[in-house]
Design an enzyme around this catalytic site. Structure first.
Site, PDB file in Angstrom:
ATOM      1  N   THR A   1       0.817  -1.218   0.000  1.00 45.72           N
ATOM      2  CA  THR A   1       0.000   0.000   0.000  1.00 45.72           C
ATOM      3  C   THR A   1       0.842   1.256   0.000  1.00 45.72           C
ATOM      4  O   THR A   1       0.462   2.269  -0.580  1.00 45.72           O
ATOM      5  CB  THR A   1      -0.929  -0.021   1.234  1.00 45.72           C
ATOM      6  OG1 THR A   1      -1.821  -1.117   1.086  1.00 45.72           O
ATOM      7  CG2 THR A   1      -1.699   1.261   1.402  1.00 45.72           C
TER       8      THR A   1
ATOM      9  N   SER B   1       1.437  -7.563  -0.467  1.00 47.01           N
ATOM     10  CA  SER B   1       2.164  -8.580   0.319  1.00 47.01           C
ATOM     11  C   SER B   1       1.346  -9.831   0.580  1.00 47.01           C
ATOM     12  O   SER B   1       1.881 -10.842   1.040  1.00 47.01           O
ATOM     13  CB  SER B   1       2.670  -7.997   1.631  1.00 47.01           C
ATOM     14  OG  SER B   1       1.617  -7.782   2.541  1.00 47.01           O
TER      15      SER B   1
ATOM     16  N   THR C   1       1.448  -4.338   4.336  1.00 46.33           N
ATOM     17  CA  THR C   1       1.214  -4.588   5.769  1.00 46.33           C
ATOM     18  C   THR C   1       0.622  -5.978   6.016  1.00 46.33           C
ATOM     19  O   THR C   1       0.787  -6.527   7.085  1.00 46.33           O
ATOM     20  CB  THR C   1       0.210  -3.562   6.335  1.00 46.33           C
ATOM     21  OG1 THR C   1      -1.029  -3.683   5.607  1.00 46.33           O
ATOM     22  CG2 THR C   1       0.754  -2.148   6.247  1.00 46.33           C
ATOM     23  N   ASP C   2      -0.056  -6.544   4.994  1.00 43.73           N
ATOM     24  CA  ASP C   2      -0.819  -7.779   5.246  1.00 43.73           C
ATOM     25  C   ASP C   2       0.048  -8.937   5.730  1.00 43.73           C
ATOM     26  O   ASP C   2      -0.401  -9.745   6.527  1.00 43.73           O
ATOM     27  CB  ASP C   2      -1.587  -8.202   3.981  1.00 43.73           C
ATOM     28  CG  ASP C   2      -2.776  -7.289   3.731  1.00 43.73           C
ATOM     29  OD1 ASP C   2      -3.454  -7.466   2.701  1.00 43.73           O
ATOM     30  OD2 ASP C   2      -3.000  -6.387   4.559  1.00 43.73           O
TER      31      ASP C   2
END
Ligand code: DAS
Length: 346
Positions: A34, A81, A114-115
């Site tokens: 992101t 990710s 971030t995932d």
């Protein structure tokens, strides 16, 4: 000009150096996410394209980084990710080791989604053979959003990577003014800017207006204390996670065995409790030579050894991190006793 100042200036000019050359050399490795995301409107914070913006654009958007370090960028990948794979994290670990072995590289910053930011930093925490700073950062809002968090996160990450105090602390994760350890930082909320926390261990420090304050250290082994070395490997052993819940079926284990996985993380209920169906499945998997580790789906606390339950135990590692450690441990051994020791130490 006073005589002393004249000589200092003359010396610097003769050496071709300037005060600016005292800045550390930091390499930014971009993988997507992101932080590099692009949406069609400034108010959009979901449904955007992650990894749409290249590393040089990320750097150009934050010219202040040039006051903190000499920054260069490399694009290792440009993906969300959720699509990160063991092949990409292995490539990333190798590139970081190559860079940090160079005298003219003082630290590395890695931009990432971030995932799965629970996973990649911990893998590098186990496999980077240097005490130079390795700092991950990310963003919860795309680069095109009003009040995007990425630019400040990137500046803070470069500042942390440039600071002598950041050496020897293991791989770090920096977002939202907080400095956390790769070993403990986890995504605790699907949407909020302050989603990354180390729920029980706390942060290692803070960075406010460029001022860094550390107040914690990691006791677990990492980086130069790690026995793991993946620099000559071309792939990592397949390890899957099986989630425990009411009615969890035994046939999931048959599929894992049929696909020749080398390890299974059981994300059990409570402190890694095993249902009768998973008990049968785990025993079948172990008989097939698969190493099984019980973790907790709660994301907190510790899974203790329990002779009444099958499998090894993950301790305080959540299922995603336990999978990273088991995958890495299996590059070294498949001896359950040795692997349990690794779970106690890393
Ligand atoms: N796009 C998701 C990712 O790449 C979410 C994010 O980065 O925040 O992980």
């Amino acid at each position: 000009m006073k005589l002393g100042a004249f000589f200092v200036t003359a010396l610097l000019l003769m050496s071709g150096s300037t005060f600016a050359d005292k800045l550390p050399n930091i390499v930014i490795l971009a993988t997507g996410g992101t932080i590099a995301g692009s949406a069609t409107s400034h108010t959009q914070t979901t449904g955007y394209k992650p990894g749409a913006i290249g590393v040089q654009n990320l750097i150009n958007a934050v010219p202040e980084v040039n006051k903190v370090a000499h920054v260069t960028g490399e694009q290792v990948a440009n993906i969300g990710s959720e699509n990160m794979t063991s092949d990409v994290i292995l490539k990333l670990s190798k590139r970081v080791n190559e860079l940090l072995s160079q005298k003219d590289v003082d630290g590395v910053v890695i931009t990432h989604g971030t995932d799965t930011l629970d996973e990649t930093p911990y893998f590098l925490n186990l496999t980077v053979k240097s005490d130079k700073p390795v700092v991950f950062t990310a963003a919860m809002r795309p680069a095109t959003a009003i009040s995007a968090d990425g630019p400040m996160n990137l500046l803070e990450a470069v500042t942390v990577a440039s600071n002598e105090q950041s050496k020897g602390r293991g791989v770090l994760v920096v977002l939202n003014d907080k400095i956390g350890a790769a070993r403990f930082m986890t995504k605790t909320n699907a949407n909020s800017l302050d989603t990354f926390k180390a729920p029980e261990e706390g942060y290692l420090g803070t960075i406010i207006d460029g001022h860094i304050e550390y107040n914690n250290r990691v006791e677990k082994k990492h980086t130069t204390d790690s026995i793991f070395d993946v620099r000559q490997l071309n792939e990592l052993p397949p390890v899957v996670i099986i989630y425990g819940y009411q009615d969890d079926p035994e046939y999931i284990y048959d599929a894992a065995i049929a696909h020749h996985v080398k390890g299974i993380i059981y994300a059990g209920t409570g402190a890694g409790s095993v249902s009768v169906r998973s008990d049968a499945g785990i025993k079948k998997a172990e008989k097939a030579g698969i190493v099984v580790v019980r973790s907790s789906r709660t994301g907190g606390g510790s899974v203790p050894v329990d002779s009444a339950q099958p499998g090894l135990v993950s301790g305080t590692l959540n299922p995603a991190k336990a999978r990273i450690l088991l995958m890495t441990a299996l590059t070294k051994t498949n001896d359950p006793v040795q692997i349990q020791q690794f779970f106690n130490q890393y």
